[in-house]
Design a protein around this motif. Structure first.
Motif, mmCIF file in Angstrom:
data_model
loop_
_atom_site.group_PDB
_atom_site.id
_atom_site.type_symbol
_atom_site.label_atom_id
_atom_site.label_comp_id
_atom_site.label_asym_id
_atom_site.label_seq_id
_atom_site.Cartn_x
_atom_site.Cartn_y
_atom_site.Cartn_z
ATOM 1 N N GLU A 192 10.153 -7.258 0.101
ATOM 2 C CA GLU A 192 8.681 -7.254 0.635
ATOM 3 C C GLU A 192 8.551 -6.290 1.692
ATOM 4 N N ASP A 193 9.647 -5.714 2.366
ATOM 5 C CA ASP A 193 9.600 -4.332 3.193
ATOM 6 C C ASP A 193 8.990 -3.391 2.509
ATOM 7 N N HIS A 194 8.702 -3.183 1.458
ATOM 8 C CA HIS A 194 8.156 -2.158 0.563
ATOM 9 C C HIS A 194 6.671 -2.215 0.425
ATOM 10 N N ILE A 195 6.028 -3.327 0.856
ATOM 11 C CA ILE A 195 4.728 -3.712 0.600
ATOM 12 C C ILE A 195 3.913 -2.600 1.075
ATOM 13 N N SER A 196 4.036 -2.150 2.333
ATOM 14 C CA SER A 196 3.326 -1.008 2.913
ATOM 15 C C SER A 196 3.496 0.270 2.222
ATOM 16 N N ASN A 197 4.374 0.524 1.467
ATOM 17 C CA ASN A 197 4.528 1.795 0.714
ATOM 18 C C ASN A 197 3.573 1.848 -0.614
ATOM 19 N N THR A 198 3.432 0.549 -1.019
ATOM 20 C CA THR A 198 2.757 0.480 -2.396
ATOM 21 C C THR A 198 1.291 1.062 -2.399
ATOM 22 N N LYS A 257 0.445 3.373 -0.451
ATOM 23 C CA LYS A 257 0.442 4.850 -0.645
ATOM 24 C C LYS A 257 0.822 5.251 -1.916
ATOM 25 N N GLN A 258 1.728 4.607 -2.646
ATOM 26 C CA GLN A 258 2.214 5.022 -3.936
ATOM 27 C C GLN A 258 1.060 4.912 -4.848
ATOM 28 N N ILE A 259 0.041 3.843 -4.714
ATOM 29 C CA ILE A 259 -0.855 3.764 -5.589
ATOM 30 C C ILE A 259 -2.032 4.958 -5.599
ATOM 31 N N GLY A 260 -2.317 5.658 -4.248
ATOM 32 C CA GLY A 260 -2.884 6.895 -4.351
ATOM 33 C C GLY A 260 -2.202 7.904 -5.177
ATOM 34 N N ILE A 261 -0.706 8.026 -5.113
ATOM 35 C CA ILE A 261 -0.001 9.033 -5.956
ATOM 36 C C ILE A 261 -0.248 8.807 -7.484
ATOM 37 N N TYR A 262 -0.468 7.628 -8.021
ATOM 38 C CA TYR A 262 -0.608 7.271 -9.204
ATOM 39 C C TYR A 262 -1.791 7.823 -9.582
ATOM 40 N N ASN A 263 -2.980 7.482 -8.753
ATOM 41 C CA ASN A 263 -4.430 7.862 -9.067
ATOM 42 C C ASN A 263 -4.424 9.374 -9.027
ATOM 43 N N ALA A 264 -3.793 10.142 -8.160
ATOM 44 C CA ALA A 264 -3.872 11.431 -8.226
ATOM 45 C C ALA A 264 -3.342 11.996 -9.574
ATOM 46 N N LEU A 265 -2.150 11.490 -9.995
ATOM 47 C CA LEU A 265 -1.555 12.140 -10.945
ATOM 48 C C LEU A 265 -2.012 11.515 -12.300
ATOM 49 N N GLY A 266 -2.956 10.562 -12.194
ATOM 50 C CA GLY A 266 -3.563 9.973 -13.201
ATOM 51 C C GLY A 266 -2.732 8.954 -14.395
ATOM 52 N N PHE A 267 -1.869 8.556 -13.581
ATOM 53 C CA PHE A 267 -0.626 7.670 -14.132
ATOM 54 C C PHE A 267 -1.126 6.218 -14.033
ATOM 55 N N LYS A 268 -0.567 5.494 -15.000
ATOM 56 C CA LYS A 268 -0.866 3.865 -15.257
ATOM 57 C C LYS A 268 -0.231 3.358 -14.156
ATOM 58 N N TYR A 269 -0.431 2.214 -13.471
ATOM 59 C CA TYR A 269 0.540 1.637 -12.483
ATOM 60 C C TYR A 269 1.190 0.582 -13.382
ATOM 61 N N PRO A 270 2.523 0.211 -12.724
ATOM 62 C CA PRO A 270 3.294 -0.777 -13.092
ATOM 63 C C PRO A 270 2.697 -1.940 -12.543
ATOM 64 N N LYS A 271 3.391 -3.024 -12.862
ATOM 65 C CA LYS A 271 3.072 -4.476 -12.360
ATOM 66 C C LYS A 271 4.103 -4.448 -11.138
ATOM 67 N N PHE A 272 3.510 -5.213 -9.790
ATOM 68 C CA PHE A 272 4.269 -4.997 -8.671
ATOM 69 C C PHE A 272 4.707 -6.530 -8.409
ATOM 70 N N VAL A 273 6.044 -6.571 -7.877
ATOM 71 C CA VAL A 273 6.466 -7.864 -7.469
ATOM 72 C C VAL A 273 7.162 -7.589 -6.112
ATOM 73 N N HIS A 274 6.881 -8.039 -5.048
ATOM 74 C CA HIS A 274 7.344 -7.827 -3.706
ATOM 75 C C HIS A 274 8.290 -9.114 -3.429
ATOM 76 N N LEU A 275 9.582 -9.003 -3.359
ATOM 77 C CA LEU A 275 10.516 -10.258 -3.137
ATOM 78 C C LEU A 275 10.491 -10.652 -1.595
ATOM 79 N N PRO A 276 10.603 -11.846 -1.543
ATOM 80 C CA PRO A 276 10.631 -12.395 0.188
ATOM 81 C C PRO A 276 11.873 -11.703 0.683
ATOM 82 N N LEU A 277 11.570 -11.746 1.948
ATOM 83 C CA LEU A 277 12.684 -11.023 2.787
ATOM 84 C C LEU A 277 13.749 -12.116 2.952
#
Ligand code: GLU
Length: 443
Positions: free
Chosen positions: A180-186, A188-208
């Motif tokens: 879950e500590d990576h939720i705030s990175n996701t 930001k990473q979606i912005g990078i996926y968009n810029a590169l034109g890549f498809k997103y994976p599915k995201f699962v954030h585990l509880p701390l």
């Protein structure tokens, strides 16, 4: 095809939280007939250390979390550079000195669809630059300054998010399962996926993983490195069983779960959102259950290195060790407990717990002990049955209750108030030492 990855940075030992992330990825891959990838995120060339890499791989193998593919980001720097150049050429990124940054596209809020949390949206204010007091920094035009994403750092190494997105895409990761500590990175990473034109994976954030007070798991709640549990005598099966309960449950309040049955019902959608409290007591309990069920020969095998480290000179052979393992396996929370229980066998002198000694050996029973010692010296075969018969006969001759003699004798022989059957203990100790300890108890 389900393809998941565990992506540790080799900047420290494998943490118990990291092991839980690895386990959930691994279980999901196994449950779905997919693949589990180990990707070492060693882009921080200063903090990454080969000894941590070795330790992480070693701990994962010990836990049984083997991987189908292996990558190291430090082998892939040319690839990240190539994509950075592409974004520069397309005008989506720009340079500031030697660093390459991604221009934030401001047209829409960013949504993260998390398989256990549902949709999480981040509006543009998430990307505002903030000062050390968390106040929004305003530009010359009076509008908030937007923080652009660093792709390549000044030293040419990729940022975590840039390398992560490129790798998750090229490695065809279907599900990104991370803490879950990576939720705030996701976002930001979606912005990078968009810029590169890549498809997103599915995201699962585990509880701390939380300590019993509700704070983040820390040393106070128990050791944080997997390797410490290993040296403390925890079994990998017990740790894996325990970790799988941190955020997931097989139902029916079941706690001891075999991997085979867990894999039948494991699904990421059934993972909890709320933090999972770490309980060392539960881990100990599970460990004791696994030790109790262990095959005696295997248990003795596992005890050999512990015994050798504690008593390098010992002459105790394997059959005797197996005998001891059988007698004590129901009383151990960890493998190390074995050494506490059996010190009276390995050492010539008994180590008395003071309280136990004053409780059970304060009354002088020299006469009773001597009689028992005399009789035990003369019986033929010194086995459990003979020892018991002799003991009963002595008690009858003295006209006392068995209980009057049992506890003091146990304490005299072992230094402890509790333990397995007294006659088993005598045989384990051997006639000579049993007799000697009885005679010396009140000297
Ligand atoms: N290297 C990151 C970490 O150690 C991986 C995060 C991720 O799974 O994306 O936390």
């Amino acid at each position: 095809m389900v393809r998941v990855r565990f992506a540790p940075s080799p900047t420290g030992f494998l943490h118990i939280g990291g092991a839980r992330t690895a386990l959930f990825n691994w279980m999901y891959a196994k449950a779905q007939g997919g693949q589990f990838i180990l990707r070492i995120e060693d882009t921080d060339l200063v903090r990454s250390k080969p000894e941590y890499l070795d330790e992480i791989m070693d701990s994962m193998k010990w836990l049984g979390l083997t991987w189908d593919e292996f990558y190291k980001q430090s082998d892939r720097f040319d690839l990240y550079r190539k994509y950075a150049d592409q974004l520069l050429a397309e005008g989506k990124a720009y340079k500031e000195g030697e660093a390459v940054l991604l221009k934030r596209s401001l047209d829409k809020e960013i949504m993260v669809d998390d398989l256990i949390r549902g949709r999480i949206s981040f509006d543009i204010s998430f990307f505002y630059k903030r000062d050390e007091n968390n106040n929004v920094v305003l530009g010359a035009d009076g509008n908030p300054v937007i923080k652009d994403e660093v792709l390549l750092k000044t030293d040419g190494s990729p940022s975590y998010s840039f390398a992560c997105v490129i790798d998750d895409s090229l490695m065809e990761i279907s599900h990104v399962i991370r803490g879950e500590d990576h939720i705030s990175n996701t976002p930001k990473q979606i912005g990078i996926y968009n810029a590169l034109g890549f498809k997103y994976p599915k995201f699962v954030h585990l509880p701390l993983i939380l300590d019993p007070e509700g704070g983040r798991m820390s040393k106070r709640a128990g050791a944080t490195a997997v390797t410490e549990y290993r040296t403390q005598g925890y079994l990998p099966e017990a740790i894996v069983n325990y970790l799988m309960l941190l955020g997931w449950s097989p139902g029916n309040n079941q706690e001891k779960v075999t991997m085979t049955s867990a894999l039948k019902t494991f699904s990421v959608k059934k993972i909890n959102k709320s933090g999972a409290a770490f309980s060392i007591e539960k881990l100990q309990w599970l460990n004791s259950q696994y030790i109790k069920e262990m095959d005696t020969v295997q248990l003795a095998e596992a005890l050999v290195p512990l015994v050798a480290a504690q008593y390098p000179e010992t002459k105790i052979q394997r059959p005797e060790l197996e005998h001891m393992a059988a007698l004590y396996k129901g009383r151990m929370n960890t493998l190390l407990d074995f050494l506490d229980w059996t010190d009276f066998i390995f050492n010539d002198q008994v180590n008395f717990e003071e309280e136990v000694k004053s409780k059970h050996l304060s009354q002088d029973m020299r006469k009773e002990f001597d009689l028992l010692a005399d009789r035990l010296s003369t019986i033929g075969d010194f086995n459990v049955k003979a020892a018991e018969e002799t003991f009963r006969a002595v008690v009858a001759e003295l006209g006392i209750e068995a209980g009057v003699l049992v506890h003091p004798v146990r304490v005299a022989l072992t230094g402890k108030a509790v333990g397995p059957g007294l006659f088993d203990t005598m045989v384990l100790l051997g006639r000579e030492r049993t007799v000697r300890r009885l005679r010396e108890a009140f000297k």
